[in-house]
Design an enzyme around this catalytic site. Structure first.
Site, mmCIF file in Angstrom:
data_model
loop_
_atom_site.group_PDB
_atom_site.id
_atom_site.type_symbol
_atom_site.label_atom_id
_atom_site.label_comp_id
_atom_site.label_asym_id
_atom_site.label_seq_id
_atom_site.Cartn_x
_atom_site.Cartn_y
_atom_site.Cartn_z
ATOM 1 N N TYR A 65 36.323 1.979 114.952
ATOM 2 C CA TYR A 65 35.406 3.040 115.377
ATOM 3 C C TYR A 65 36.007 4.382 114.987
ATOM 4 O O TYR A 65 37.204 4.587 115.174
ATOM 5 C CB TYR A 65 35.173 2.993 116.893
ATOM 6 C CG TYR A 65 33.711 2.769 117.218
ATOM 7 C CD1 TYR A 65 32.781 3.741 116.867
ATOM 8 C CD2 TYR A 65 33.264 1.607 117.820
ATOM 9 C CE1 TYR A 65 31.430 3.535 117.117
ATOM 10 C CE2 TYR A 65 31.919 1.402 118.075
ATOM 11 C CZ TYR A 65 31.001 2.374 117.714
ATOM 12 O OH TYR A 65 29.677 2.168 117.955
ATOM 13 N N GLU A 67 34.076 7.741 115.320
ATOM 14 C CA GLU A 67 33.087 8.819 115.494
ATOM 15 C C GLU A 67 33.732 10.169 115.260
ATOM 16 O O GLU A 67 34.913 10.364 115.520
ATOM 17 C CB GLU A 67 32.522 8.775 116.920
ATOM 18 C CG GLU A 67 31.389 7.793 117.058
ATOM 19 C CD GLU A 67 30.807 7.799 118.458
ATOM 20 O OE1 GLU A 67 31.104 8.707 119.242
ATOM 21 O OE2 GLU A 67 30.049 6.859 118.762
ATOM 22 N N ASP A 242 16.376 15.772 97.640
ATOM 23 C CA ASP A 242 16.738 14.377 97.914
ATOM 24 C C ASP A 242 16.824 13.678 96.551
ATOM 25 O O ASP A 242 15.817 13.356 95.929
ATOM 26 C CB ASP A 242 15.633 13.754 98.788
ATOM 27 C CG ASP A 242 15.868 12.272 99.059
ATOM 28 O OD1 ASP A 242 16.757 11.683 98.408
ATOM 29 O OD2 ASP A 242 15.155 11.707 99.907
ATOM 30 N N THR A 271 21.060 8.534 98.221
ATOM 31 C CA THR A 271 21.555 7.204 98.548
ATOM 32 C C THR A 271 22.697 6.933 97.572
ATOM 33 O O THR A 271 22.843 7.627 96.566
ATOM 34 C CB THR A 271 20.475 6.110 98.346
ATOM 35 O OG1 THR A 271 19.989 6.201 97.009
ATOM 36 C CG2 THR A 271 19.333 6.262 99.315
ATOM 37 N N LYS A 274 21.321 3.218 94.485
ATOM 38 C CA LYS A 274 20.270 3.070 93.465
ATOM 39 C C LYS A 274 20.907 3.315 92.095
ATOM 40 O O LYS A 274 21.794 2.565 91.704
ATOM 41 C CB LYS A 274 19.105 4.018 93.778
ATOM 42 C CG LYS A 274 18.516 3.800 95.184
ATOM 43 C CD LYS A 274 17.308 4.685 95.382
ATOM 44 C CE LYS A 274 16.988 4.969 96.816
ATOM 45 N NZ LYS A 274 16.193 3.986 97.510
ATOM 46 N N ARG A 280 25.145 0.009 99.709
ATOM 47 C CA ARG A 280 24.020 0.584 100.448
ATOM 48 C C ARG A 280 24.561 1.725 101.280
ATOM 49 O O ARG A 280 25.519 1.546 102.030
ATOM 50 C CB ARG A 280 23.422 -0.450 101.422
ATOM 51 C CG ARG A 280 22.965 -1.742 100.835
ATOM 52 C CD ARG A 280 21.890 -1.514 99.855
ATOM 53 N NE ARG A 280 20.720 -0.956 100.485
ATOM 54 C CZ ARG A 280 19.497 -1.470 100.378
ATOM 55 N NH1 ARG A 280 19.310 -2.557 99.675
ATOM 56 N NH2 ARG A 280 18.486 -0.898 100.974
#
Ligand code: PLP
Length: 479
Positions: A65, A67, A242, A271, A274, A280
């Site tokens: 973790y 954060e 974007d 992203t 692509k 991903r």
């Protein structure tokens, strides 16, 4: 260093270990490789990540973790997460020439939400919001919350409409972006299918958005980001791009000057899976003034970071910095143009008549089909595409009148200009031989179609023979 043996051994060992616990999962993973090897993948948003990228995702980094962000974690013991996050951010900054990079977003949509929140936090003069940012959330009164919702809800976004090729998160009404913002959409010129910058300038002048969004999922042309920035500046809007679809073409220096969003936008989202060919995930790149708000993405907008995915992003970005990637990016566009030309030569109608990026949009009206019928007929013939709305689509977003095709994946696989012409022929054959079908009650159907199985079998066989010459993951042998 990788070799045939190292990659085969790594994947085989991983599958053996998984198989011992849940054979169904190991079998599905192996079957997915087989399916991908067997299909002619023309989905414009998909690609094939390298073995190094795939392997970077499956390890102990996943257990941590972390954060917060580097230097400001809410958990102890994050030094290795810091390392991979810093590597991903450094590669991204240097590859794209961006002042700041945030590598945490779990996906493209998450990256857009991080960007929207950062823009609102930066631009909106709401005392309640400033207090929330100062981490005095507990001190907010009911009145403060009311004021916060009202002030944020009154902000305006101008983005490209879905049917012109924009994305759901660019202010589509039913999407969270269309609810967070008072939204308006710009489309394309009905005659040319291109963005009409003069019309957009007028719309912006009248609507006065806080945020102007550029970028697309299905627009087959370059966008002039210099002009878009001028339009944003004239109305005091924050200019966001974007580049989820075309990040690989920016990284590969095919989109330069006015067509490279980085020097022109205040904030750029993407992203990583692509055309960029990574895992991903998503990323945000921005000018220094937005960096602090962007870095608050987690936990303001995002759940805990995925360190194993950030590791894979760092690997993919390192790959994209290699000069070979520029050659790859150029071949993506050359292939898309060859495919588009092959289709047009055979009488197929394309939105805007062609492409200057990685994708093309076929208008299937001329064949008397809906996008859904065309998509299924192509799939049955071994050609994987997706249906997509076209501008002013009479068949709506579900059945559509378009088929979107793209070349990033097949270019990774090594296919070139000659194969693109052959693929154009296969697509034309299927579309011209498919007829609309009827529903069970005999009424015309937008989903059913009729295609002679002899045609789909022949096309499928030809596609398989073509792919056999270009093995996918040639260094990976699972047998
Ligand atoms: N932005 C654009 C332009 C896209 O095309 C997509 C995905 O198709 C996204 C954002 C969302 O990406 P993700 O599926 O990773 O959330």
């Amino acid at each position: 260093m990788s070799s045939f043996n190292a990659e085969s051994t790594a994947f085989r060992a991983a599958l053996d270990v998984i198989h011992a616990v849940e054979p169904g999962v190991a079998d599905a993973i192996a079957a997915e490789l087989a399916d991908q090897r067997a299909s002619l993948k023309l989905i414009a948003s998909e690609n094939y990540a390298s073995p190094a990228v795939l392997l970077a995702m499956g390890n102990w980094l996943s257990d941590k973790y972390a954060e917060g962000t580097i230097g400001r974690r809410f958990y102890a013991g994050c030094r290795n997460v810091d390392t991979v996050e810093a590597l991903a951010a450094t590669h991204a900054r240097e590859l794209f020439g961006a002042p700041h990079a945030y590598a945490q977003p779990h996906s493209g949509i998450d990256a857009n939400l991080v960007a929207y929140w950062a823009i609102l936090a930066d631009r909106v003069e709401a005392p309640a919001l400033k207090r929330a940012q100062a981490r005095q959330v507990n001190d907010l009164t009911e009145k403060d919350w009311f004021e916060l919702r009202r002030e944020l809800g009154n902000q305006r976004m101008l983005g490209m409409s879905l049917d012109a090729g924009g994305h759901l998160t660019h202010g589509f009404r039913p999407n969270i972006s269309g609810k967070m913002f008072d939204q308006r959409s710009y489309g394309t010129d009905p005659t040319t299918g291109l963005i009409d910058y003069d019309a957009l300038r007028e719309t912006a002048r009248e609507f006065k958005p806080l945020v102007l969004v550029a970028g697309y999922s299905a627009y087959p042309r370059k966008i002039n980001f210099r002009i878009m920035r001028e339009i944003a500046d004239a109305v005091g809007a924050t200019f966001m791009v974007d580049m989820a679809h075309f990040a690989g073409l920016v990284a590969g220096k095919v989109f330069t000057g006015d067509f490279n969003p980085i020097p022109h936008a205040h904030i750029v989202t993407t992203t990583t899976h692509k055309s960029l060919r990574g895992p991903r995930g998503g990323m945000v790149l921005c000018q220094p003034e937005l960096a602090d708000q962007v870095d608050r993405g987690c936990p303001m907008v995002l759940g805990g970071p995925l360190p194993h995915i950030m590791a894979a992003k760092a690997v993919a970005l390192a790959e994209a910095r290699h000069p070979d990637f520029q050659d790859y990016a150029q071949r993506i566009v050359d292939n898309a143009q060859a495919l588009a030309e092959g289709l047009v030569r055979r009488g197929v109608t394309l939105v805007t008549g062609g492409t200057d990026n990685h994708l093309a949009l076929i208008d299937v009206h001329g064949f008397g089909l809906t996008g859904r019928q065309a998509e299924q007929a192509l799939l049955e013939s071994g050609i994987v595409t997706n249906r997509n709305s076209i501008p002013q689509d009479p068949n709506g977003a579900w059945y559509t009148s378009g088929i979107r095709i793209g070349t990033p994946a097949l270019t990774t696989r090594g296919l070139g200009l000659e194969q693109m012409d052959e693929i154009a022929d296969l697509i034309h054959t299927v579309l011209s031989q498919t007829r609309p079908g009827t529903s069970a009650d005999g009424t015309p159907s937008k989903a059913q179609y009729v295609l002679d199985p002899a045609v789909s079998d022949r096309v499928s066989k030809q596609a398989t023979e073509m792919l056999a010459v270009f093995p996918l993951y040639p260094t990976v042998d699972l047998d």
